[in-house]
Scaffold this motif. Structure first.
Motif, PDB file in Angstrom:
ATOM      1  N   MET A   1      -9.728  12.811   2.769  1.00  0.00           N
ATOM      2  CA  MET A   1      -9.904  11.784   1.926  1.00  0.00           C
ATOM      3  C   MET A   1      -8.791  10.605   2.008  1.00  0.00           C
ATOM      4  O   MET A   1      -7.797  10.793   2.070  1.00  0.00           O
ATOM      5  N   PRO A   2      -9.301   9.282   2.422  1.00  0.00           N
ATOM      6  CA  PRO A   2      -8.310   8.089   2.357  1.00  0.00           C
ATOM      7  C   PRO A   2      -7.569   8.054   1.206  1.00  0.00           C
ATOM      8  O   PRO A   2      -8.077   8.218   0.056  1.00  0.00           O
ATOM      9  N   LEU A   3      -6.278   7.570   1.354  1.00  0.00           N
ATOM     10  CA  LEU A   3      -5.504   6.874   0.302  1.00  0.00           C
ATOM     11  C   LEU A   3      -6.153   5.950  -0.486  1.00  0.00           C
ATOM     12  O   LEU A   3      -6.093   5.830  -1.822  1.00  0.00           O
ATOM     13  N   LEU A   4      -6.664   4.814   0.467  1.00  0.00           N
ATOM     14  CA  LEU A   4      -7.314   3.773  -0.239  1.00  0.00           C
ATOM     15  C   LEU A   4      -8.569   3.517   0.329  1.00  0.00           C
ATOM     16  O   LEU A   4      -8.739   3.790   1.551  1.00  0.00           O
ATOM     17  N   LYS A   5      -9.463   3.212  -0.659  1.00  0.00           N
ATOM     18  CA  LYS A   5     -11.018   3.063  -0.134  1.00  0.00           C
ATOM     19  C   LYS A   5     -11.534   1.854  -0.738  1.00  0.00           C
ATOM     20  O   LYS A   5     -11.720   1.913  -1.935  1.00  0.00           O
ATOM     21  N   GLU A  25     -10.625   1.319   4.747  1.00  0.00           N
ATOM     22  CA  GLU A  25      -9.984   2.615   4.345  1.00  0.00           C
ATOM     23  C   GLU A  25      -8.897   2.774   5.001  1.00  0.00           C
ATOM     24  O   GLU A  25      -8.715   2.371   6.128  1.00  0.00           O
ATOM     25  N   LEU A  26      -7.783   3.238   4.091  1.00  0.00           N
ATOM     26  CA  LEU A  26      -6.564   3.691   4.799  1.00  0.00           C
ATOM     27  C   LEU A  26      -5.800   5.095   4.517  1.00  0.00           C
ATOM     28  O   LEU A  26      -6.220   5.544   3.280  1.00  0.00           O
ATOM     29  N   LYS A  27      -5.733   5.686   5.610  1.00  0.00           N
ATOM     30  CA  LYS A  27      -5.396   7.086   5.326  1.00  0.00           C
ATOM     31  C   LYS A  27      -3.759   7.295   4.989  1.00  0.00           C
ATOM     32  O   LYS A  27      -3.073   6.253   5.232  1.00  0.00           O
ATOM     33  N   GLN A  28      -3.600   8.417   4.497  1.00  0.00           N
ATOM     34  CA  GLN A  28      -2.237   8.583   4.248  1.00  0.00           C
ATOM     35  C   GLN A  28      -1.264   8.392   5.376  1.00  0.00           C
ATOM     36  O   GLN A  28      -1.318   9.048   6.466  1.00  0.00           O
ATOM     37  N   GLY A  29      -0.318   7.727   5.278  1.00  0.00           N
ATOM     38  CA  GLY A  29       0.743   7.509   6.296  1.00  0.00           C
ATOM     39  C   GLY A  29       0.321   6.662   7.343  1.00  0.00           C
ATOM     40  O   GLY A  29       0.936   6.261   8.280  1.00  0.00           O
ATOM     41  N   GLU A  30      -0.887   5.822   7.305  1.00  0.00           N
ATOM     42  CA  GLU A  30      -1.313   4.893   8.288  1.00  0.00           C
ATOM     43  C   GLU A  30      -0.180   3.627   8.005  1.00  0.00           C
ATOM     44  O   GLU A  30       0.104   3.176   6.942  1.00  0.00           O
ATOM     45  N   LEU A  31      -0.088   3.022   9.277  1.00  0.00           N
ATOM     46  CA  LEU A  31       0.245   1.589   8.986  1.00  0.00           C
ATOM     47  C   LEU A  31      -0.892   0.689   9.817  1.00  0.00           C
ATOM     48  O   LEU A  31      -0.915   0.691  11.022  1.00  0.00           O
ATOM     49  N   VAL A  32      -1.429  -0.022   8.784  1.00  0.00           N
ATOM     50  CA  VAL A  32      -2.868  -0.975   9.302  1.00  0.00           C
ATOM     51  C   VAL A  32      -2.409  -2.449   9.124  1.00  0.00           C
ATOM     52  O   VAL A  32      -1.852  -2.877   8.303  1.00  0.00           O
ATOM     53  N   ALA A  65      -2.522  12.458  -4.914  1.00  0.00           N
ATOM     54  CA  ALA A  65      -2.647  13.648  -5.329  1.00  0.00           C
ATOM     55  C   ALA A  65      -4.103  14.274  -5.538  1.00  0.00           C
ATOM     56  O   ALA A  65      -4.109  15.153  -6.441  1.00  0.00           O
ATOM     57  N   GLY A  66      -4.932  14.083  -4.841  1.00  0.00           N
ATOM     58  CA  GLY A  66      -6.175  14.413  -4.893  1.00  0.00           C
ATOM     59  C   GLY A  66      -7.037  13.993  -6.205  1.00  0.00           C
ATOM     60  O   GLY A  66      -8.183  14.156  -6.331  1.00  0.00           O
ATOM     61  N   ALA A  67      -6.477  12.885  -6.896  1.00  0.00           N
ATOM     62  CA  ALA A  67      -7.277  12.058  -8.123  1.00  0.00           C
ATOM     63  C   ALA A  67      -7.550  10.888  -7.808  1.00  0.00           C
ATOM     64  O   ALA A  67      -6.729  10.290  -7.202  1.00  0.00           O
ATOM     65  N   GLU A  68      -8.728  10.582  -7.777  1.00  0.00           N
ATOM     66  CA  GLU A  68      -9.159   9.250  -7.566  1.00  0.00           C
ATOM     67  C   GLU A  68      -9.068   8.336  -8.808  1.00  0.00           C
ATOM     68  O   GLU A  68      -9.343   8.746  -9.876  1.00  0.00           O
ATOM     69  N   GLN A  69      -8.550   7.009  -8.594  1.00  0.00           N
ATOM     70  CA  GLN A  69      -8.396   6.190  -9.573  1.00  0.00           C
ATOM     71  C   GLN A  69      -9.133   4.731  -9.381  1.00  0.00           C
ATOM     72  O   GLN A  69      -8.541   4.333  -8.090  1.00  0.00           O
TER      73      GLN A  69
END
Length: 261
Positions: A1-5, A25-32, A65-69
């Motif tokens: 699941m992406p960190l940011l969508k 979409e940004l995945k955990q740890g990416e530099l975009v 931490a697995g929770a979407e906000q």
């Protein structure tokens, strides 16, 4: 699941649409990287992600931490508390405060004592204030600003002001860091140092980073993926090599058909 969508993000100001149906979409740890010609809508996207502007439509979802906000519509301080920090194209420090206090203030977002403890100066208050002071000095050491902790922020050289702004953003303990043209106004040597610093802080602080930058050499060196905006519309997404050879991107920057260039 992406960190940011980000899904179909749109912002209109009266009859002007500054950003239209932008999805990322940004995945955990990416530099975009987020690039585009002047006026393409890049900073508007940052302002939407951080609550400076409220989207006209679309959604911004942070997964922590697995929770979407959902972030759209939240005030900037709520988004910061959720784990999103940023710097600005035009440096926005507390210029009449010391270097130390600029970072220390940001640390208080995650303070561990309550109002009563603060008012009565209970032992928990003193312990936490000591922890904050030590953490502030550690950040200043990382950015080689510890020797200038008592100087006013406005008296620092331009490059050090940039470093202080990044340090202040990191003091909020973010999971997502947005850097708006961090190399603006820097000479080549300062830009090269900044490039290494950005790569290092991503690993050191386990960050996901979204970067706006006009210095293409910096973008191509450190970004794993790049999004390209033109007139508020997303026209391309891919690796640096893919973006470098993309005809629509070349046309957007040159302002003419590639075949005629």
């Amino acid at each position: 699941m992406p960190l940011l969508k980000v899904h179909k993000l749109t912002k209109s100001f009266g009859g002007l649409t500054a950003v239209l149906n932008v999805s990322m979409e940004l995945k955990q740890g990416e530099l975009v990287g987020l690039i585009g010609p002047n006026g393409a809508g890049k900073t508007t996207v940052f302002n939407l992600l951080t609550g400076v502007y409220v989207p006209t439509s679309g959604s911004i979802i942070l997964n922590k931490a697995g929770a979407e906000q959902e972030l759209q519509g939240l005030k900037p301080h709520r988004i910061c508390k959720a784990g999103v920090a940023r710097t600005f194209q035009n440096i926005r420090l507390f210029k009449d405060l010391t270097v130390f206090d600029n970072v220390r203030i940001a640390m208080h977002k995650n303070v561990r004592y309550g109002l009563l403890s603060s008012f009565l100066h209970l032992p928990s208050y003193h312990r936490e204030e000591k922890r904050i002071s030590e953490a502030t000095m550690e950040l200043l050491r990382i950015f080689k600003l510890d020797g200038k902790k008592d100087e006013y922020a406005k008296n620092l050289p331009y490059g050090e002001q940039r470093h202080l702004e990044i340090a202040r953003a990191l003091a909020t303990n973010p999971s997502l860091l947005l850097l708006d043209e961090p190399a603006a106004g820097m000479n080549p040597a300062e830009t090269a140092q900044l490039t290494e610093l950005i790569k290092w802080i991503r690993e050191k602080f386990n960050l996901t980073i979204l970067l706006i930058e006009h210095d293409m050499s910096l973008v191509m060196k450190i970004c794993e993926r790049i999004y390209v905006l033109d007139y508020g519309i997303l026209i391309a997404e891919g690796t640096p090599d893919e973006i470098r050879s993309n005809k629509r991107v070349i046309e957007a920057y040159l302002g003419e058909d590639v075949g005629d260039a």
